[in-house]
Design a protein around this motif. Structure first.
Motif, PDB file in Angstrom:
ATOM      1  N   ARG A  53      17.899 -11.740  15.634  1.00 19.23           N
ATOM      2  CA  ARG A  53      19.314 -11.647  16.276  1.00 19.23           C
ATOM      3  C   ARG A  53      19.769 -10.412  16.666  1.00 19.23           C
ATOM      4  NH1 ARG A  53      23.386 -15.696  12.745  1.00 19.23           N
ATOM      5  NH2 ARG A  53      22.428 -17.516  13.694  1.00 19.23           N
ATOM      6  N   GLY A  54      19.169  -9.223  16.241  1.00 21.53           N
ATOM      7  CA  GLY A  54      19.588  -7.747  16.326  1.00 21.53           C
ATOM      8  C   GLY A  54      20.879  -7.502  15.352  1.00 21.53           C
ATOM      9  N   ASP A  55      20.747  -8.241  14.325  1.00 23.19           N
ATOM     10  CA  ASP A  55      21.933  -7.963  13.128  1.00 23.19           C
ATOM     11  C   ASP A  55      21.705  -6.786  12.603  1.00 23.19           C
ATOM     12  OD1 ASP A  55      23.924  -8.222  11.298  1.00 23.19           O
ATOM     13  OD2 ASP A  55      23.535 -10.496  11.141  1.00 23.19           O
TER      14      ASP A  55
ATOM     15  N   ASP B 259      21.802 -23.226   9.020  1.00 23.57           N
ATOM     16  CA  ASP B 259      23.010 -23.291   8.154  1.00 23.57           C
ATOM     17  C   ASP B 259      22.702 -23.240   6.924  1.00 23.57           C
ATOM     18  OD1 ASP B 259      24.581 -22.850  10.388  1.00 23.57           O
ATOM     19  OD2 ASP B 259      25.675 -24.707  10.406  1.00 23.57           O
ATOM     20  N   GLU B 260      21.676 -24.030   6.382  1.00 23.62           N
ATOM     21  CA  GLU B 260      21.508 -24.114   5.136  1.00 23.62           C
ATOM     22  C   GLU B 260      20.360 -23.249   4.617  1.00 23.62           C
ATOM     23  OE1 GLU B 260      20.289 -28.246   4.456  1.00 23.62           O
ATOM     24  OE2 GLU B 260      21.886 -28.890   5.568  1.00 23.62           O
TER      25      GLU B 260
ATOM     26  N   CYS C 146      14.869 -13.379  10.448  1.00 28.76           N
ATOM     27  CA  CYS C 146      16.322 -13.682  11.172  1.00 28.76           C
ATOM     28  C   CYS C 146      17.109 -12.611  11.744  1.00 28.76           C
ATOM     29  CB  CYS C 146      17.047 -14.683  10.388  1.00 28.76           C
ATOM     30  SG  CYS C 146      15.902 -16.204  10.153  1.00 28.76           S
ATOM     31  N   ALA C 147      17.464 -11.739  10.890  1.00 29.46           N
ATOM     32  CA  ALA C 147      18.273 -10.792  11.361  1.00 29.46           C
ATOM     33  C   ALA C 147      17.653  -9.785  12.542  1.00 29.46           C
ATOM     34  CB  ALA C 147      18.781  -9.716  10.314  1.00 29.46           C
TER      35      ALA C 147
ATOM     36  N   LEU D 280      23.019 -14.608   6.730  1.00 31.06           N
ATOM     37  CA  LEU D 280      23.548 -13.737   7.620  1.00 31.06           C
ATOM     38  C   LEU D 280      24.994 -13.715   7.876  1.00 31.06           C
ATOM     39  CD1 LEU D 280      20.836 -14.435  10.023  1.00 31.06           C
ATOM     40  CD2 LEU D 280      20.998 -12.435   8.930  1.00 31.06           C
ATOM     41  N   SER D 281      25.656 -14.781   7.596  1.00 30.87           N
ATOM     42  CA  SER D 281      27.124 -14.941   7.555  1.00 30.87           C
ATOM     43  C   SER D 281      27.846 -14.343   6.419  1.00 30.87           C
ATOM     44  CB  SER D 281      27.521 -16.275   7.600  1.00 30.87           C
ATOM     45  OG  SER D 281      27.205 -16.950   6.617  1.00 30.87           O
TER      46      SER D 281
END
Ligand SMILES: [Zn+2]
Length: 126
Positions: free
Chosen positions: A44-46, A15-16, A40-41, A22-23
């Motif tokens: 997550r498959g973002d 979160d930090e 990270c994306a 990503l958000s």
């Protein structure tokens, strides 16, 4: 809820760290932070985040089927932050047949519309 550590390996809670990017609450201020958040994306498959952070001239057709790699961890080897162009050398680890493998890349990032974006892998550190 306990905070989970960020998959990028920063040691910070997600979160930090990359979660902020990503958000969409923030945009990475350095190429290295961008690189971490893109890792990270990929986990997550973002797809939309990957498109947003890819130089539009270089962004391939992306779909979820391309993201089946089981990434495990990221190791930033070195990064060089410039004014308009930055380099990040990294090793990214993934699982294949229960064995951990890695890929190595020197990535080029450029400033595009005042934001860092990923351009392409480079053959060497220049
Ligand atoms: Zn992170």
């Amino acid at each position: 809820m306990p905070q989970s550590p960020c998959p990028c390996g920063s040691g910070k809670p997600m979160d930090e760290c990359c979660g902020l990017y990503l958000s969409g609450r923030a945009y990475p201020g350095t190429a290295e932070a961008l690189m971490r958040s893109r890792f990270c994306a990929f986990i997550r498959g973002d797809v939309s985040y990957l498109r947003k952070t890819w130089h539009p001239d270089n962004c391939p057709e992306l779909n979820l089927a391309d993201m089946e790699t089981q990434w495990t961890r990221l190791e930033i080897i070195r990064s060089k932050q410039g004014l308009k162009k930055s380099l990040v050398e990294f090793r990214a680890w993934y699982l294949e047949n229960d064995t951990e493998h890695s890929m190595h890349e020197i990535s080029l990032f450029k400033l595009y519309k005042k934001r860092w974006v990923y351009v392409e892998p480079l053959p060497g550190w220049h």
